[in-house]
Write an enzyme that holds these catalytic residues in place. Structure first.
Site, mmCIF file in Angstrom:
data_model
loop_
_atom_site.group_PDB
_atom_site.id
_atom_site.type_symbol
_atom_site.label_atom_id
_atom_site.label_comp_id
_atom_site.label_asym_id
_atom_site.label_seq_id
_atom_site.Cartn_x
_atom_site.Cartn_y
_atom_site.Cartn_z
ATOM 1 N N HIS A 1 -1.998 -12.108 10.747
ATOM 2 C CA HIS A 1 -1.561 -10.739 10.485
ATOM 3 C C HIS A 1 -1.336 -10.017 11.818
ATOM 4 O O HIS A 1 -2.063 -10.239 12.786
ATOM 5 C CB HIS A 1 -2.603 -9.991 9.648
ATOM 6 N N ARG B 1 -11.443 1.812 17.181
ATOM 7 C CA ARG B 1 -11.808 0.482 17.712
ATOM 8 C C ARG B 1 -12.588 -0.357 16.714
ATOM 9 O O ARG B 1 -12.689 -1.581 16.864
ATOM 10 C CB ARG B 1 -12.629 0.659 19.006
ATOM 11 N N CYS C 1 -3.143 -4.880 3.863
ATOM 12 C CA CYS C 1 -2.028 -5.733 4.310
ATOM 13 C C CYS C 1 -2.103 -7.162 3.796
ATOM 14 O O CYS C 1 -1.322 -8.003 4.218
ATOM 15 C CB CYS C 1 -1.962 -5.738 5.836
ATOM 16 N N GLU D 1 0.843 -1.193 0.000
ATOM 17 C CA GLU D 1 0.000 0.000 0.000
ATOM 18 C C GLU D 1 0.880 1.246 0.000
ATOM 19 O O GLU D 1 0.414 2.343 0.259
ATOM 20 C CB GLU D 1 -0.984 -0.015 1.163
#
Lengths: 342, 119
Positions: A233, A198, A112, A80
């Site tokens: 990840h 969040r 990602c 990215e």
């Protein structure tokens, strides 16, 4: 049998500590370190970017497997932080590796997880008989707005994975889970990404990682016990730890892949960097669960089984050694390296 | 500027030397004829290995520029990223050379990293 024939990694040598960033913003560094489980992050040199790190990681992957670069017939670079908005990074990589001119090539972008999508494409192309070897690269010099929570973890690094027949680690199965979930994004022409705070947790990271992992296990008859290692990840150290326990994996099974603790979140390279940390020590017959996550959002889950071929495969320098070999810089140099001051 | 750089990509990305089969010497950048054997020379293209040593260096505007000799004898002038001294072993690395302003192309090529600083 199709899978990972070789892998290479690149971690820039510079690091900045969480304390140094927290000092700038008058934040409590201990609370941040505890909250994220990250103590420092990698920073690229001033003349390093996604293309240069991709080349370095790929050169290691090619030299380890002693593959003639001309046999690599597909290159995908997932990132990215591609240096150009229009003009592929993958052509720069192909030229530097000397793969010739007859090869499939594209830059991929899915936050990602673009590089694990690249692995799936290479896997399918090898399976279809279109190519001998495909190279998928995850590389990022992650951007973070000064003062944003991302600044503590947005790191730099690259992983190159060569997919082909007769592998050191077979890809037994792969499954993806995708939905339109705007948890993290960067608008066109904007220098820094934004995120939903969040909101990046339960509806984004956890929902996608767990759904992909569960679907893989259900569809192919695996349970958590069938895996010797798991890697997820790593936007920080807490998320993969929590998702591991939710899926029934012990801390031991994820420890070798938790590179985020030492170098931060390398974005497109993150879950693959963890996979390489595990491949550096895995033995024949051991099985690894790999689940990437890309904001926006999606997860690719893989069941990977290490083969006997890994015994004759050179595994130095190890990823953890590269992570530890570093030079610390202060916030001023960090700004210069990230070209926020010129 | 674009075509001028494009022509150099081939020997800046991968270090390609001219090897003379007659005298056994390697030359960088590549030559049309062997500087030693002249017309007797038979040149062919060869890649260099990844390592070399610093023959000499200078510091210009904060950048360290070194004359590096590869193991096969070919010599190259390029930037070294990190502290260097004469005789030090270096490894070739792919780095950015620069960029043509905010709108132009980005130049890439080969630089060197002192061996103990490599990662």
């Amino acid at each position: 049998m199709i899978g990972i024939v070789s892998y290479g990694t690149y971690i820039p040598k510079f690091r900045i500590r969480v304390e140094e960033i927290a000092r700038m913003w008058n934040e409590d560094s201990n609370a941040i370190k505890q909250g994220l489980g990250v103590s420092e992050k990698s920073v690229p040199d001033i003349d390093e970017d996604t293309a240069t790190m991709s080349v370095e990681a790929s050169r290691e992957a090619i030299s380890r497997a002693k593959i003639d670069p001309k046999k690599i017939e597909a290159i995908f670079v997932g990132s990215e932080s591609h240096p150009y908005a229009v003009k592929p990074t993958a052509t720069i990589v192909g030229e530097a590796l000397g793969v010739g001119n007859y090869y499939f090539c594209a830059d991929l972008e899915f936050a990602c997880k673009a590089a694990t999508a690249g692995i799936q494409i290479c896997f399918a192309m090898v399976k279809a008989g279109m190519i001998n070897y495909g190279l998928s690269i995850g590389s990022d010099t992650a951007q973070a707005k000064p003062g944003d929570a991302l600044e503590y973890t947005a790191a730099a690094g690259a992983v190159a994975v060569i997919v082909g027949k007769d592998p050191i680690a077979e890809i037994e199965a792969t499954v993806s889970y995708t939905s339109d979930t705007p948890d993290f994004w960067r608008r066109d022409l904007q220098p820094y990404p934004s995120h939903g705070g969040r909101f990046t947790g339960t509806p984004a990271y956890f929902r996608h990682v767990i759904s992909a992992a569960k679907k893989l296990m259900e569809s192919y008859g695996y349970t958590a016990k069938d895996f010797d290692f798991a890697v997820f990840h790593q936007p920080n150290a807490k998320f993969p730890q929590r998702v591991a326990s939710m899926l029934g994996f012990s801390e031991e099974k994820i420890a070798d892949g938790m590179l985020v603790r030492a170098i931060g979140n390398t974005y497109s390279a993150s879950s693959l960097m963890g996979l390489c940390g595990i491949l550096d020590k895995a033995q024949p017959g051991q099985r690894i669960l790999l689940v990437s996550f890309g904001s926006g959002a999606g997860s690719d889950a893989f069941a990977i089984r290490v083969t006997d071929k890994i015994l004759e495969y050179p595994r130095n320098a190890k990823v953890w050694d590269k992570a530890k070999n570093c030079v610390y810089i202060d916030y001023g140099l960090y700004l210069k390296h990230r070209r926020m001051i010129k | 500027m674009v075509p001028r750089f494009w022509r150099k990509i081939k020997y800046r990305y991968e270090i390609l030397t001219s090897f003379c089969e007659n005298c056994g010497n390697h030359y960088y950048p590549q030559r049309e004829i062997c500087p030693k054997c002249r017309r007797e020379g038979v040149l062919k293209e060869e890649k260099v290995c990844d390592y070399g040593k610093v023959l000499s260096y200078t510091v210009v505007n904060g950048r360290t520029i070194a004359l590096v000799e590869f193991d096969n004898g070919a010599k190259m002038l390029a930037e070294v990223c990190g502290k260097v001294e004469i005789g030090k072993k270096v490894r070739k690395a792919f780095r950015k050379y620069g960029e043509d302003g905010d709108f132009g192309i980005i130049y890439y090529g080969t630089k060197f990293i002192p061996i103990e600083e490599q990662n």
